[in-house]
Design a protein around this motif. Structure first.
Motif, PDB file in Angstrom:
ATOM      1  N   ASP A 107     -18.900 -25.729  -5.707  1.00  0.00           N
ATOM      2  CA  ASP A 107     -18.282 -24.537  -5.124  1.00  0.00           C
ATOM      3  C   ASP A 107     -16.903 -24.359  -5.743  1.00  0.00           C
ATOM      4  N   LEU A 108     -16.457 -23.110  -5.792  1.00  0.00           N
ATOM      5  CA  LEU A 108     -15.110 -22.803  -6.252  1.00  0.00           C
ATOM      6  C   LEU A 108     -14.372 -22.093  -5.124  1.00  0.00           C
ATOM      7  N   VAL A 109     -13.091 -22.380  -4.989  1.00  0.00           N
ATOM      8  CA  VAL A 109     -12.261 -21.759  -3.962  1.00  0.00           C
ATOM      9  C   VAL A 109     -11.109 -21.036  -4.649  1.00  0.00           C
ATOM     10  N   ALA A 110     -10.900 -19.792  -4.238  1.00  0.00           N
ATOM     11  CA  ALA A 110      -9.811 -18.990  -4.787  1.00  0.00           C
ATOM     12  C   ALA A 110      -8.832 -18.653  -3.684  1.00  0.00           C
ATOM     13  N   GLU A 111      -7.569 -18.623  -4.061  1.00  0.00           N
ATOM     14  CA  GLU A 111      -6.510 -18.108  -3.201  1.00  0.00           C
ATOM     15  C   GLU A 111      -5.902 -16.914  -3.917  1.00  0.00           C
ATOM     16  N   ALA A 126      -3.802 -14.782  -8.333  1.00  0.00           N
ATOM     17  CA  ALA A 126      -4.895 -15.566  -7.765  1.00  0.00           C
ATOM     18  C   ALA A 126      -5.101 -16.829  -8.592  1.00  0.00           C
ATOM     19  N   GLU A 127      -5.613 -17.849  -7.922  1.00  0.00           N
ATOM     20  CA  GLU A 127      -5.985 -19.101  -8.581  1.00  0.00           C
ATOM     21  C   GLU A 127      -7.352 -19.529  -8.076  1.00  0.00           C
ATOM     22  N   VAL A 128      -8.130 -20.134  -8.966  1.00  0.00           N
ATOM     23  CA  VAL A 128      -9.441 -20.688  -8.618  1.00  0.00           C
ATOM     24  C   VAL A 128      -9.403 -22.181  -8.911  1.00  0.00           C
ATOM     25  N   ARG A 129      -9.852 -22.973  -7.928  1.00  0.00           N
ATOM     26  CA  ARG A 129      -9.870 -24.433  -8.087  1.00  0.00           C
ATOM     27  C   ARG A 129     -11.247 -24.999  -7.748  1.00  0.00           C
ATOM     28  N   ASP A 130     -11.541 -26.149  -8.333  1.00  0.00           N
ATOM     29  CA  ASP A 130     -12.770 -26.859  -8.003  1.00  0.00           C
ATOM     30  C   ASP A 130     -12.500 -27.775  -6.809  1.00  0.00           C
ATOM     31  N   LEU A 135      -7.309 -26.757 -11.444  1.00  0.00           N
ATOM     32  CA  LEU A 135      -7.169 -25.328 -11.667  1.00  0.00           C
ATOM     33  C   LEU A 135      -8.159 -24.887 -12.740  1.00  0.00           C
ATOM     34  N   ILE A 136      -9.104 -24.029 -12.353  1.00  0.00           N
ATOM     35  CA  ILE A 136     -10.159 -23.553 -13.248  1.00  0.00           C
ATOM     36  C   ILE A 136      -9.758 -22.241 -13.912  1.00  0.00           C
ATOM     37  N   ALA A 137      -9.101 -21.363 -13.161  1.00  0.00           N
ATOM     38  CA  ALA A 137      -8.704 -20.063 -13.705  1.00  0.00           C
ATOM     39  C   ALA A 137      -7.569 -19.491 -12.862  1.00  0.00           C
TER      40      ALA A 137
END
Length: 151
Positions: A107-111, A126-130, A135-137
């Motif tokens: 799953d990926l979680v974005a803020e 925005a940031e996407v993390r595993d 930090l993925i993107a």
């Protein structure tokens, strides 16, 4: 997590946004097709999850960049909309992305959060993390907001 930096929404606004992309309503929109889920909405802030499923992979076995871009573009929608008494029309007019890692079978979680609000233009990040916090993107957005005329 950035949630603690943002004030909770008043009860009516929280109710409006908590299921905005979740459940049956979401099934008819692109975010539902991808499977995005809202986890938290606060004033000028939102957190969403992209539950992993194999259909989101690209041939190299990592989550497709388009799915990640969708998560980045969508997580800021509740953050933008949180300032209005009803859901406005929100249009992405610019989005920049940087991919910093690959996600495999997780799953990926974005803020997403607001960096500046104007009268009809809102700037966001925005940031996407595993699950391990890598930090993925990251992304930067400009949204146009249109308040529908009552009628």
């Amino acid at each position: 997590m950035r949630a603690q930096l943002h004030e909770p929404l008043p009860g009516d606004a929280e109710e409006r946004w908590k299921d905005f992309f979740n459940g049956e309503r979401n099934a008819k929109y692109f975010a539902g097709l991808v499977g995005l889920l809202i986890e938290e909405v606060r004033t000028d802030y939102a957190r969403m999850r992209l539950p992993y499923r194999p259909e989101l992979n690209q041939p190299a076995g990592v989550v497709h960049g388009g799915a990640i871009a969708t998560l980045i573009d969508t997580v800021v929608v509740p953050a933008v909309g949180s300032a209005y008494p009803r859901v406005p029309i929100m249009l992405t007019i610019d989005m920049q992305l940087r991919y910093l890692g690959a996600a495999r079978e997780c799953d990926l979680v974005a803020e997403g959060w607001i960096t500046k609000r104007g009268k009809s233009t809102v700037f966001c990040q925005a940031e996407v993390r595993d699950p391990e916090g890598e930090l993925i993107a990251e992304g930067w957005h400009t949204y146009r907001v249109i308040i529908p005329k009552s009628g």
